[in-house]
Design an enzyme around this catalytic site. Structure first.
Site, PDB file in Angstrom:
ATOM      1  CG  HIS A 108      74.104   8.350  46.788  1.00 51.38           C
ATOM      2  ND1 HIS A 108      73.360   7.743  47.777  1.00 51.38           N
ATOM      3  CD2 HIS A 108      75.382   8.407  47.245  1.00 51.38           C
ATOM      4  CE1 HIS A 108      74.150   7.428  48.780  1.00 51.38           C
ATOM      5  NE2 HIS A 108      75.380   7.815  48.492  1.00 51.38           N
ATOM      6  NE  ARG A 156      82.521  -1.908  53.886  1.00 54.25           N
ATOM      7  CZ  ARG A 156      81.931  -0.892  53.269  1.00 54.25           C
ATOM      8  NH1 ARG A 156      80.757  -1.052  52.679  1.00 54.25           N
ATOM      9  NH2 ARG A 156      82.496   0.279  53.237  1.00 54.25           N
ATOM     10  CG  ASP A 215      75.170  -2.235  50.584  1.00 51.71           C
ATOM     11  OD1 ASP A 215      76.410  -2.080  50.633  1.00 51.71           O
ATOM     12  OD2 ASP A 215      74.365  -1.398  51.034  1.00 51.71           O
ATOM     13  CE  LYS A 223      72.634   1.720  49.595  1.00 57.89           C
ATOM     14  NZ  LYS A 223      73.936   1.169  49.992  1.00 57.89           N
ATOM     15  CB  SER A 229      78.533   0.043  49.886  1.00 57.35           C
ATOM     16  OG  SER A 229      77.426   0.286  50.731  1.00 57.35           O
TER      17      SER A 229
END
Length: 435
Positions: A85, A171, A164, A190, A186
């Site tokens: 990521h 948010r 999420d 995932k 968040s």
């Protein structure tokens, strides 16, 4: 077992700075996901979290609750699984290079990726530069391809960590996006739901990144690594500079061309360095000695094995694999314009955020989810910080379609370019590691 407090009591508890139990977080988050808790109560709770924070255990519990709010992928039948990521940057085509490298190194990448939003690009958008390539696979196809090739990459599922998506939307409209435990949970919810044993994080720091300072980047990296550790995963983070775009190209088809050059062993030094560093972290998580891991990672770019994995991956998901060997055929916008050096000297700065916004203005990004984009537009850095230039020499090249957004994009780039009399001190690409 005592009954849980009512939702207003839980809001009050966090407002007053007390720690939630796992059961309390389930009542809040899963209740909201099921539609049983109204958004005005969760909005109040999010603001309380923003103001009072969360303990590491609380953050880890929140992440697990979010991960378990929907389906979870079972990758246990696949060998040596790795997910990657990036926290988002400009010119960041790393996934296009790293994932086939990892597959060539004997690891398995079965991951979900997203589309770009605002000035940051998305891996799915880049891959859709290949006509016919699809991010839609059934779970059975996804797992079978990952087993056969070592690489399968699909779009993010709405059924994966749905809490999420709902929390982030709230948010976004309640000024609670910029909150460390909420950011970390968040991202990691995932990743946990995606099922990989090892997660390698590229945490961007600088002008073109969400985390502007190294201190903030370290805090986020440590929080995410801690969440993964508490969940029994191997998580390793690399903090990297994003003051200047990565590589020379920003824009979908242009970045694909640069990624393919890198897979042929002909890519920019900074992009190659980062991909190798991330591959080393993935191999180290499985016990490989760093020097050997680095040598093996470089070899995949020299011997064609990573390129072969990428070619097989594109073909398996319906893309025109002939373009892997003929990247000049990818759709690139025909218009050209240049930004030149205002004086002779040395490039001191090419602001990554300005470049990202310029690509967005040209039509290569989206302001809102679901908007169509032009894969062929973008910006090329002809010179990077530290390089000498003459007055009037081209520093940046714009690729545009019929002049759309051209003058605004040029203005952004001119404002983000700085030329000085002396070369700037070289800045390292890799700023720190956390594991």
């Amino acid at each position: 077992m005592a009954p849980l407090p009512q939702i207003p009591d839980l809001i009050r508890k966090k407002r007053d700075g007390f720690e939630h139990s796992r059961a309390e977080l389930e009542a809040l988050v899963l209740g909201y996901t099921r539609g049983e808790v109204p958004d005005y109560q969760i909005s109040a709770w999010l603001m309380a979290v923003y103001l009072k924070g969360m303990t590491p255990q609380e953050t880890a519990d929140l992440t697990q609750v979010m991960a378990e709010s929907g389906e979870q992928l079972d990758l246990s039948g696949l060998p040596r699984t790795v997910d990657k990521h990036s926290t988002g940057g400009v010119g960041d085509k790393t996934s296009l290079i790293l994932t086939p490298m990892l597959a060539a190194l004997g690891l398995t990448v079965a991951k979900m990726s997203g589309r770009g939003l605002a000035h940051t690009g998305g891996t799915i958008d880049k891959l859709e530069s290949f006509p016919g390539w699809t991010p839609e696979l059934s779970e059975a196809q996804f797992l079978a391809q990952a087993h056969a090739i070592g690489l399968a990459l699909v779009g993010q599922s709405k059924d994966l960590a749905p809490a999420d998506g709902k929390l982030y939307a709230l948010r976004d409209v309640t000024a609670t996006v910029d909150c460390l435990p909420l950011i970390a949970s968040s991202i990691m919810s995932k990743k946990l739901a995606s099922g990989a044993h090892t997660v390698v994080l590229d945490v961007k720091v600088g002008a073109g990144a969400f985390m502007r300072t190294l201190e903030d980047g370290r805090a986020l990296a440590r929080a995410m690594v801690d969440i993964g550790t508490r969940a029994g995963r191997q998580v390793r983070a690399v903090l990297t500079d994003m003051d200047t775009p990565l590589g020379h190209m920003a824009g979908n088809s242009l970045e694909v061309q640069e990624a393919l050059a890198t897979l042929r062993g002909e890519g920019p030094a900074d992009l190659t360095e980062l991909c190798v560093a991330l591959a080393v972290e993935a191999l180290a998580a499985y016990g490989e000695e760093p020097a050997q891991a680095e040598a093996r990672a470089h070899a995949t770019l020299r011997d064609g094995s990573a390129l072969a994995k990428f070619r097989a991956f594109i073909a398996a998901q319906g893309g025109d694999a002939a373009l892997v060997d003929h990247p000049e055929r990818l759709d690139v916008a025909p218009g050209r314009a240049e930004v030149t050096a205002p004086s002779s000297g040395y490039v001191e700065r090419v602001d990554a955020l300005a470049v990202g916004r310029a690509v967005l203005t040209l039509g290569g990004g989206r302001e809102r989810k679901g908007e169509a984009i032009d894969h062929g537009v973008g910006v090329e850095l002809l010179k990077k910080p530290g390089e000498a230039v003459q007055a009037g020499e081209a520093v940046l090249r714009l690729y545009h379609r019929d002049g759309r957004g051209l003058e605004a994009a040029r203005g952004l780039l001119e404002a983000g370019l700085r030329v000085g009399d002396t070369p700037p001190a070289p800045e390292p690409l890799i700023l720190d590691r956390v594991n």
